[in-house]
Motif scaffolding. Structure first.
Motif, PDB file in Angstrom:
ATOM      1  N   TYR A 159      -4.914  18.062   8.089  1.00 10.81           N
ATOM      2  CA  TYR A 159      -5.913  18.523   7.128  1.00 10.81           C
ATOM      3  C   TYR A 159      -6.273  19.983   7.418  1.00 10.81           C
ATOM      4  CZ  TYR A 159     -10.251  18.822   4.481  1.00 10.81           C
ATOM      5  OH  TYR A 159     -11.237  19.223   3.606  1.00 10.81           O
ATOM      6  N   GLN A 160      -6.501  20.298   8.682  1.00  7.32           N
ATOM      7  CA  GLN A 160      -6.885  21.659   9.068  1.00  7.32           C
ATOM      8  C   GLN A 160      -5.830  22.677   8.625  1.00  7.32           C
ATOM      9  OE1 GLN A 160      -7.689  22.078  13.267  1.00  7.32           O
ATOM     10  NE2 GLN A 160      -7.892  24.287  13.153  1.00  7.32           N
ATOM     11  N   ASP A 161      -4.569  22.411   8.892  1.00 10.81           N
ATOM     12  CA  ASP A 161      -3.505  23.330   8.493  1.00 10.81           C
ATOM     13  C   ASP A 161      -3.336  23.360   6.979  1.00 10.81           C
ATOM     14  OD1 ASP A 161      -2.938  24.176  11.091  1.00 10.81           O
ATOM     15  OD2 ASP A 161      -1.422  22.618  11.398  1.00 10.81           O
ATOM     16  N   SER A 162      -3.485  22.222   6.334  1.00  8.78           N
ATOM     17  CA  SER A 162      -3.369  22.153   4.884  1.00  8.78           C
ATOM     18  C   SER A 162      -4.447  23.003   4.206  1.00  8.78           C
ATOM     19  CB  SER A 162      -3.476  20.691   4.425  1.00  8.78           C
ATOM     20  OG  SER A 162      -3.396  20.606   3.028  1.00  8.78           O
ATOM     21  N   VAL A 163      -5.675  22.924   4.703  1.00 11.98           N
ATOM     22  CA  VAL A 163      -6.765  23.743   4.160  1.00 11.98           C
ATOM     23  C   VAL A 163      -6.473  25.220   4.389  1.00 11.98           C
ATOM     24  CG1 VAL A 163      -9.210  24.355   4.428  1.00 11.98           C
ATOM     25  CG2 VAL A 163      -8.543  21.952   4.243  1.00 11.98           C
ATOM     26  N   ALA A 164      -6.004  25.569   5.581  1.00 14.54           N
ATOM     27  CA  ALA A 164      -5.686  26.967   5.882  1.00 14.54           C
ATOM     28  C   ALA A 164      -4.603  27.495   4.941  1.00 14.54           C
ATOM     29  CB  ALA A 164      -5.261  27.110   7.336  1.00 14.54           C
ATOM     30  N   ILE A 165      -3.604  26.680   4.652  1.00 12.39           N
ATOM     31  CA  ILE A 165      -2.555  27.068   3.703  1.00 12.39           C
ATOM     32  C   ILE A 165      -3.162  27.253   2.319  1.00 12.39           C
ATOM     33  CG2 ILE A 165      -0.479  26.274   2.487  1.00 12.39           C
ATOM     34  CD1 ILE A 165       0.283  24.859   5.195  1.00 12.39           C
ATOM     35  N   GLN A 166      -3.956  26.291   1.886  1.00  5.47           N
ATOM     36  CA  GLN A 166      -4.547  26.347   0.557  1.00  5.47           C
ATOM     37  C   GLN A 166      -5.466  27.556   0.392  1.00  5.47           C
ATOM     38  OE1 GLN A 166      -3.763  24.595  -2.123  1.00  5.47           O
ATOM     39  NE2 GLN A 166      -5.199  25.833  -3.275  1.00  5.47           N
ATOM     40  N   LYS A 167      -6.200  27.896   1.447  1.00  2.00           N
ATOM     41  CA  LYS A 167      -7.120  29.041   1.384  1.00  2.00           C
ATOM     42  C   LYS A 167      -6.393  30.379   1.530  1.00  2.00           C
ATOM     43  CE  LYS A 167     -11.424  26.963   3.006  1.00  2.00           C
ATOM     44  NZ  LYS A 167     -12.451  27.031   4.068  1.00  2.00           N
ATOM     45  N   GLY A 168      -5.093  30.349   1.830  1.00  2.00           N
ATOM     46  CA  GLY A 168      -4.343  31.576   2.007  1.00  2.00           C
ATOM     47  C   GLY A 168      -4.476  32.172   3.395  1.00  2.00           C
ATOM     48  N   GLU A 169      -5.030  31.407   4.322  1.00  2.00           N
ATOM     49  CA  GLU A 169      -5.202  31.871   5.700  1.00  2.00           C
ATOM     50  C   GLU A 169      -3.951  31.627   6.546  1.00  2.00           C
ATOM     51  OE1 GLU A 169      -8.582  29.527   6.753  1.00  2.00           O
ATOM     52  OE2 GLU A 169      -9.956  30.721   5.533  1.00  2.00           O
ATOM     53  N   LEU A 170      -3.088  30.730   6.093  1.00  2.00           N
ATOM     54  CA  LEU A 170      -1.837  30.400   6.774  1.00  2.00           C
ATOM     55  C   LEU A 170      -0.745  30.332   5.706  1.00  2.00           C
ATOM     56  CD1 LEU A 170      -0.207  29.384   9.258  1.00  2.00           C
ATOM     57  CD2 LEU A 170      -1.030  27.072   8.725  1.00  2.00           C
ATOM     58  N   ASP A 171       0.280  31.156   5.866  1.00  2.00           N
ATOM     59  CA  ASP A 171       1.388  31.166   4.916  1.00  2.00           C
ATOM     60  C   ASP A 171       2.171  29.857   5.030  1.00  2.00           C
ATOM     61  OD1 ASP A 171       3.296  32.809   3.106  1.00  2.00           O
ATOM     62  OD2 ASP A 171       4.597  32.054   4.708  1.00  2.00           O
ATOM     63  N   ALA A 172       2.472  29.245   3.896  1.00  2.00           N
ATOM     64  CA  ALA A 172       3.169  27.952   3.887  1.00  2.00           C
ATOM     65  C   ALA A 172       4.532  28.047   4.574  1.00  2.00           C
ATOM     66  CB  ALA A 172       3.325  27.447   2.459  1.00  2.00           C
ATOM     67  N   ASN A 173       5.239  29.138   4.348  1.00  2.00           N
ATOM     68  CA  ASN A 173       6.551  29.305   4.984  1.00  2.00           C
ATOM     69  C   ASN A 173       6.390  29.466   6.499  1.00  2.00           C
ATOM     70  OD1 ASN A 173       7.736  29.178   2.438  1.00  2.00           O
ATOM     71  ND2 ASN A 173       7.622  31.391   2.168  1.00  2.00           N
TER      72      ASN A 173
ATOM     73  N   ALA B 113       3.918  28.240   8.279  1.00  2.00           N
ATOM     74  CA  ALA B 113       3.513  26.926   8.788  1.00  2.00           C
ATOM     75  C   ALA B 113       4.747  26.055   9.034  1.00  2.00           C
ATOM     76  CB  ALA B 113       2.557  26.243   7.819  1.00  2.00           C
ATOM     77  N   PHE B 114       5.708  26.132   8.140  1.00  2.00           N
ATOM     78  CA  PHE B 114       6.954  25.382   8.308  1.00  2.00           C
ATOM     79  C   PHE B 114       7.723  25.908   9.527  1.00  2.00           C
ATOM     80  CE2 PHE B 114      11.562  25.447   7.317  1.00  2.00           C
ATOM     81  CZ  PHE B 114      11.817  24.104   7.522  1.00  2.00           C
ATOM     82  N   MET B 115       7.859  27.219   9.622  1.00  2.00           N
ATOM     83  CA  MET B 115       8.625  27.816  10.723  1.00  2.00           C
ATOM     84  C   MET B 115       7.958  27.552  12.078  1.00  2.00           C
ATOM     85  SD  MET B 115      11.181  28.962   9.156  1.00  2.00           S
ATOM     86  CE  MET B 115      12.072  30.134  10.119  1.00  2.00           C
TER      87      MET B 115
END
Length: 128
Positions: free
Chosen positions: A72-86, A88-90
């Motif tokens: 959830y924490q990483d998903s929220v960060a991705i959604q908020k633009g604080e963590l790039d989805a690509n 996060a995968f890498m």
């Protein structure tokens, strides 16, 4: 404002995505699993058809081509633009199973200016 990971949020996100440009061949069925949220684990899926979000719903999709799992924490960060989805995968923060080739075909979409503008719109209507 729809709550993040609710059906209302998925419905509103899908409505906002309807003006995305058609991208022939950018089609996939994607399962998302978000673990450890305030309401427990949440599963939802998307059906992309030629770059357009044709369906977004809570639940499981038995024939999903790709499954993406994150906390959830990483998903929220991705959604908020604080963590790039690509990124996060890498970094292993998003686990992916299924057809990696299909996922790699879709990755350029996430860099398109129209997609980035859509993410800004979704962020603006989301309650976290």
């Amino acid at each position: 404002m729809p709550k993040y990971l609710s059906q209302a949020w998925l419905d509103e996100s899908r409505a906002l995505a309807q003006d995305q440009p058609e991208r022939p061949g950018a089609s996939a069925t994607m399962q998302f699993v978000v673990t450890g949220g305030p309401d427990g684990d949440v599963k939802y899926y998307w059906r992309l058809q030629d770059g357009v979000l044709a369906e977004a719903s809570l639940g499981e999709l038995p024939d999903a081509e790709v499954t993406m799992t994150s906390t959830y924490q990483d998903s929220v960060a991705i959604q908020k633009g604080e963590l790039d989805a690509n990124a996060a995968f890498m970094q292993g923060k998003t686990k992916v199973t299924g057809n990696m080739g299909k996922l790699m075909q879709l990755m350029p979409l996430t860099m398109a200016p129209e997609y980035r503008a859509l993410q800004d719109k979704v962020r603006a209507i989301t309650e976290y």
